[in-house]
Design an enzyme around this catalytic site. Structure first.
Site, mmCIF file in Angstrom:
data_model
loop_
_atom_site.group_PDB
_atom_site.id
_atom_site.type_symbol
_atom_site.label_atom_id
_atom_site.label_comp_id
_atom_site.label_asym_id
_atom_site.label_seq_id
_atom_site.Cartn_x
_atom_site.Cartn_y
_atom_site.Cartn_z
ATOM 1 N N ARG A 193 4.341 0.406 -6.302
ATOM 2 C CA ARG A 193 4.378 -0.517 -5.168
ATOM 3 C C ARG A 193 3.355 -1.648 -5.333
ATOM 4 O O ARG A 193 3.425 -2.647 -4.630
ATOM 5 C CB ARG A 193 4.084 0.253 -3.867
ATOM 6 C CG ARG A 193 5.163 1.265 -3.522
ATOM 7 C CD ARG A 193 4.691 2.246 -2.474
ATOM 8 N NE ARG A 193 4.505 1.628 -1.172
ATOM 9 C CZ ARG A 193 5.409 1.620 -0.209
ATOM 10 N NH1 ARG A 193 6.571 2.186 -0.397
ATOM 11 N NH2 ARG A 193 5.161 1.049 0.952
ATOM 12 N N LYS A 237 11.765 -14.355 -12.524
ATOM 13 C CA LYS A 237 11.402 -13.235 -13.401
ATOM 14 C C LYS A 237 10.308 -13.662 -14.374
ATOM 15 O O LYS A 237 9.346 -12.942 -14.610
ATOM 16 C CB LYS A 237 12.660 -12.815 -14.158
ATOM 17 C CG LYS A 237 12.855 -11.372 -14.349
ATOM 18 C CD LYS A 237 13.693 -10.685 -13.295
ATOM 19 C CE LYS A 237 13.070 -10.726 -11.930
ATOM 20 N NZ LYS A 237 13.868 -10.125 -10.904
ATOM 21 N N TRP A 267 -3.274 -2.442 -1.368
ATOM 22 C CA TRP A 267 -2.972 -3.818 -1.800
ATOM 23 C C TRP A 267 -3.649 -4.702 -0.772
ATOM 24 O O TRP A 267 -3.284 -4.690 0.401
ATOM 25 C CB TRP A 267 -1.453 -4.001 -1.796
ATOM 26 C CG TRP A 267 -0.964 -5.278 -2.390
ATOM 27 C CD1 TRP A 267 -0.744 -5.542 -3.712
ATOM 28 C CD2 TRP A 267 -0.579 -6.461 -1.676
ATOM 29 N NE1 TRP A 267 -0.255 -6.810 -3.864
ATOM 30 C CE2 TRP A 267 -0.145 -7.408 -2.631
ATOM 31 C CE3 TRP A 267 -0.556 -6.826 -0.331
ATOM 32 C CZ2 TRP A 267 0.296 -8.672 -2.290
ATOM 33 C CZ3 TRP A 267 -0.116 -8.088 0.013
ATOM 34 C CH2 TRP A 267 0.304 -8.997 -0.970
ATOM 35 N N LYS A 287 6.032 -3.835 -5.002
ATOM 36 C CA LYS A 287 7.463 -3.521 -5.052
ATOM 37 C C LYS A 287 8.090 -3.602 -3.677
ATOM 38 O O LYS A 287 9.239 -4.004 -3.522
ATOM 39 C CB LYS A 287 7.648 -2.117 -5.636
ATOM 40 C CG LYS A 287 9.089 -1.704 -5.842
ATOM 41 C CD LYS A 287 9.706 -2.468 -6.981
ATOM 42 C CE LYS A 287 11.171 -2.164 -7.169
ATOM 43 N NZ LYS A 287 11.852 -3.254 -7.909
ATOM 44 N N CYS A 338 0.830 -1.197 0.000
ATOM 45 C CA CYS A 338 0.000 0.000 0.000
ATOM 46 C C CYS A 338 0.873 1.259 0.000
ATOM 47 O O CYS A 338 1.978 1.261 0.522
ATOM 48 C CB CYS A 338 -0.871 0.023 1.238
ATOM 49 S SG CYS A 338 -1.777 -1.489 1.489
ATOM 50 N N ASN A 388 -0.926 1.921 6.411
ATOM 51 C CA ASN A 388 -0.129 0.778 5.945
ATOM 52 C C ASN A 388 0.238 -0.051 7.161
ATOM 53 O O ASN A 388 0.476 0.497 8.236
ATOM 54 C CB ASN A 388 1.181 1.240 5.291
ATOM 55 C CG ASN A 388 0.962 1.778 3.901
ATOM 56 O OD1 ASN A 388 -0.162 1.803 3.415
ATOM 57 N ND2 ASN A 388 2.025 2.223 3.276
ATOM 58 N N GLY A 389 0.349 -1.369 6.971
ATOM 59 C CA GLY A 389 0.718 -2.249 8.090
ATOM 60 C C GLY A 389 -0.491 -3.034 8.547
ATOM 61 O O GLY A 389 -1.488 -3.137 7.837
ATOM 62 N N GLU A 424 16.814 -17.155 -10.643
ATOM 63 C CA GLU A 424 16.402 -15.764 -10.846
ATOM 64 C C GLU A 424 15.607 -15.625 -12.157
ATOM 65 O O GLU A 424 14.589 -14.929 -12.217
ATOM 66 C CB GLU A 424 17.651 -14.867 -10.839
ATOM 67 C CG GLU A 424 17.456 -13.433 -11.310
ATOM 68 C CD GLU A 424 16.475 -12.614 -10.482
ATOM 69 O OE1 GLU A 424 15.986 -13.101 -9.452
ATOM 70 O OE2 GLU A 424 16.174 -11.478 -10.896
HETATM 71 O O1 M6R Z 1 13.248 -4.728 -1.769
HETATM 72 P P1 M6R Z 1 13.828 -6.099 -1.618
HETATM 73 O O2 M6R Z 1 15.084 -6.293 -2.426
HETATM 74 O O3 M6R Z 1 14.068 -6.475 -0.178
HETATM 75 O O4 M6R Z 1 12.741 -7.078 -2.198
HETATM 76 C C1 M6R Z 1 12.906 -8.465 -2.130
HETATM 77 C C2 M6R Z 1 11.937 -9.167 -3.051
HETATM 78 O O5 M6R Z 1 10.616 -8.888 -2.675
HETATM 79 C C3 M6R Z 1 12.125 -8.765 -4.518
HETATM 80 O O6 M6R Z 1 13.436 -8.972 -4.937
HETATM 81 C C4 M6R Z 1 11.168 -9.560 -5.421
HETATM 82 O O7 M6R Z 1 11.518 -10.910 -5.404
HETATM 83 C C5 M6R Z 1 11.201 -9.004 -6.846
HETATM 84 N N1 M6R Z 1 9.886 -8.573 -7.219
HETATM 85 C C6 M6R Z 1 11.626 -9.980 -7.878
HETATM 86 O O8 M6R Z 1 11.706 -9.396 -9.132
#
Ligand code: M6R
Length: 589
Positions: A27, A463, A72, A584, A2, A96-97, A459
């Site tokens: 986000r 993706k 969210w 995000k 959020c 948020n939270g 990875e």
């Molecule tokens: O902000 P952060 O690097 O801590 O986030 C960790 C994961 O949530 C983040 O890398 C997530 O896996 C990505 N959306 C992948 O593309």
């Protein structure tokens, strides 16, 4: 997750609120709303779906104090009744939270005859403010509410009895930033929402609340004592949060990597890091895979042991940690799991090194030594340049700890080759578009790699699944015969990361096993690898120039898997910068 925005000014705030909401869109959200004080009355407008839905039928608000939110869904479906702001009598709240005791509070408030209209935990906050209207002193009123709330939260509140201010508060893991601009004061769940509007910014510390007026902001602790907050120049430039000529932020961010991955000068490390022989790396998702690559770098170049831990699992098992350094890896620096893991590592007397992209984030503020990864603002939910810069940070760390000078020099020399290799790949992006058109027809894809390339296979699969919604799973190529080979048939393609290195011939044998079972193969390799295929004819092939140092193949491989996922999602017409259900910044556990 959020996003919170708020703005108090001397003129109408609605445009500023909408601009702020646009900046927190990245986000991830499923509904949005605003509340504004109009001629002494709180007015609210909410909608499910993108901001465009909120904008249709947006009343011509003229008020000078307002809050907004992108939601969210956690408690309750994505429906208008659950969208923020939530209102009680004469109050509106964005949050948020999670309010952990909301059920108990809801029961109490219901006994008092209060009707709830949403399924959210947030609504209790609005009603608590409403039921505190007998307290005429604002401080007493805010503390009366805050002290009843358990959990982690960041909130911004409008009160009809206090028409010239926004109340803000933060407890626990949920961050909240305040900005001061020429036109007034702002509040936002992160710095992005304040870019281009606030010249100075400050983060609310844990258990801090404040009152924002158009020309001043006053902050207090949880006992009501006034406290000073340090404002510093806003590090985020407006253009960083704009797409420019790119169709998507993700594509812009993939392209930026060719300029980012270069020799930066090795870090001057503190004694605690130089002397440590035991390292633990903590991260989630892509950050975890970057740490996986880091394990290879640290062990090969610095001869130090690195223990890899998923931050989302780590602290729950109360792990035993030998004396050493914990490296926390995070783009946002706000991931709740990684923050919890950081706090646990600290509680175990670990020296904590932060590899964080957002230098002013909650995790950055917790670590003993910060290595900013320097990717710049990353807006696309799928992490791209943040990953490569995390990998580069591990490389820099490992080289700084490497005592083999010739080896260090070879790696540094090879690093000079990377920008042109990445540019070459980017210029040939259309080749990925062609492979992606074929891959997008499948329901499931296996990603294979050995050694360092196994981390990239994981990875790459992450993706692909997050962007294209195709089930994708990474396996170590050597594990194929131990189970996943049973999946292989003409409907189950494999994407293989196999540039030429010491394990190339082993991976080639695995590919022959796939071929023998009519599994379609899409191979990402280098020129040397492509020249050594011994009759194997993959269905798709992408080849990049060979590098002096195989350890650095991780960089071209990263861009290749990113482009493959990007073009597959593009081919399917999906939402690339904000994939469904994802956020995000994952600020809840
Ligand atoms: O902000 P952060 O690097 O801590 O986030 C960790 C994961 O949530 C983040 O890398 C997530 O896996 C990505 N959306 C992948 O593309």
């Amino acid at each position: 997750m959020c996003g919170i925005v708020g703005f108090v000014s001397s003129g109408p705030v609605i445009d500023g609120l909408i601009q702020g909401l646009k900046k927190v869109e990245y986000r991830g959200y499923d509904s949005a709303g605003v509340a504004i004080i109009e001629q002494g009355i709180i007015k609210r407008h909410r909608a499910v779906g993108p901001l465009a839905a909120l904008m249709t039928e947006l009343p011509p608000f003229q008020g000078t104090v307002g809050i907004g939110h992108t939601r969210w869904a956690t408690h309750g479906r994505a429906e208008e009744k659950n969208a923020h702001p939530h209102c009680g009598k004469g109050t509106a709240v964005v949050h948020n939270g999670i309010i952990e005791n909301f059920q108990a509070l809801k029961k109490d408030l219901s006994f008092q005859g209060i009707q709830f209209e949403s399924d959210t935990d947030t609504e209790v906050i609005a009603h608590l403010f409403a039921t505190s209207e007998h307290l005429t002193n604002l401080q007493e009123r805010v503390l009366f509410v805050l002290k009843q709330l358990k959990g982690n939260f960041a909130i911004a509140v409008l009160l009809q009895d206090c028409t010239d201010c926004i109340i803000v508060a933060r407890k626990g893991l949920s961050p909240l930033a305040v900005g001061q601009g020429k036109e007034g004061f702002y509040v936002g769940s992160d710095l992005s929402s304040l870019s281009g509007s606030a010249q100075k910014v400050a983060f609310l510390e844990d258990e801090t609340w404040g009152v924002l007026y158009k020309d001043q902001a006053i902050f207090y602790d949880w006992t009501g004592q006034e406290k000073h907050l340090n404002f510093y120049p806003n590090p985020l430039q407006a253009q960083e949060t704009e797409k420019g000529d790119f169709q998507h932020f993700m594509l812009k961010e993939i392209y930026q990597q060719a300029d980012l991955v270069r020799i930066q000068g090795l870090p001057a490390l503190p004694a605690e890091v130089c002397q440590a022989s035991f390292f633990t790396a903590l991260g989630c998702g892509t950050a975890f895979y970057a740490a996986w690559v880091g394990k290879f770098f640290l062990e090969r170049l610095a001869k130090r042991f690195l223990n890899l831990e998923l931050a989302s699992e780590f602290h729950y098992r109360n792990p035993i940690l030998p004396d050493g350094v914990s490296i926390v890896v995070s783009q946002s620096g706000e991931t709740a799991d990684t923050l919890k893991a950081t706090l646990y590592a600290k509680s175990q007397q670990q020296y904590v090194l932060g590899m964080i992209n957002a230098p002013h984030s909650s995790i950055s503020r917790q670590v003993d030594y910060l290595m900013p990864t320097g990717a710049g603002t990353e807006i696309g939910v799928a992490s791209t340049k943040a990953f490569t810069m995390q990998v580069l940070s591990f490389l820099n760390l490992s080289l700084a700890l490497c005592s083999d000078a010739p080896l260090r020099q070879t790696v540094l020399d090879s690093l000079k080759e990377i920008p042109s290799v990445l540019k070459d790949i980017i210029q040939r992006s259309h080749e990925f578009a062609q492979i992606a058109a074929v891959l997008s027809q499948y329901q499931s894809i296996l990603y294979l790699g050995r050694g360092l390339h196994y981390a990239l296979a994981l990875e790459g699969a992450l993706k692909m699944s997050e962007l294209s919604y195709i089930h994708a799973q990474g396996f170590a190529a050597g594990e194929l015969k131990h189970g996943p080979l049973a999946l292989i048939d003409p409907q189950h393609p494999v994407v293989v990361l196999a540039p030429w290195d010491e394990s190339f011939s082993k991976t080639l044998s695995n590919l022959h096993e796939v071929k023998a079972r009519n599994g379609p193969i899409f191979l990402i390799t280098d020129t040397k690898g492509a020249a050594s295929l011994e009759g194997l004819k993959p269905e798709g092939l992408f080849m990049y120039p060979s590098l002096q140092e195989p350890l650095l193949q991780v960089f071209p491989n990263a861009i290749c898997v990113q482009l493959l996922a990007y073009y597959t999602a593009l081919h399917k017409g999906l939402s690339i910068d904000q994939p469904r259900n994802l956020s995000k910044s994952v600020t809840v556990e």
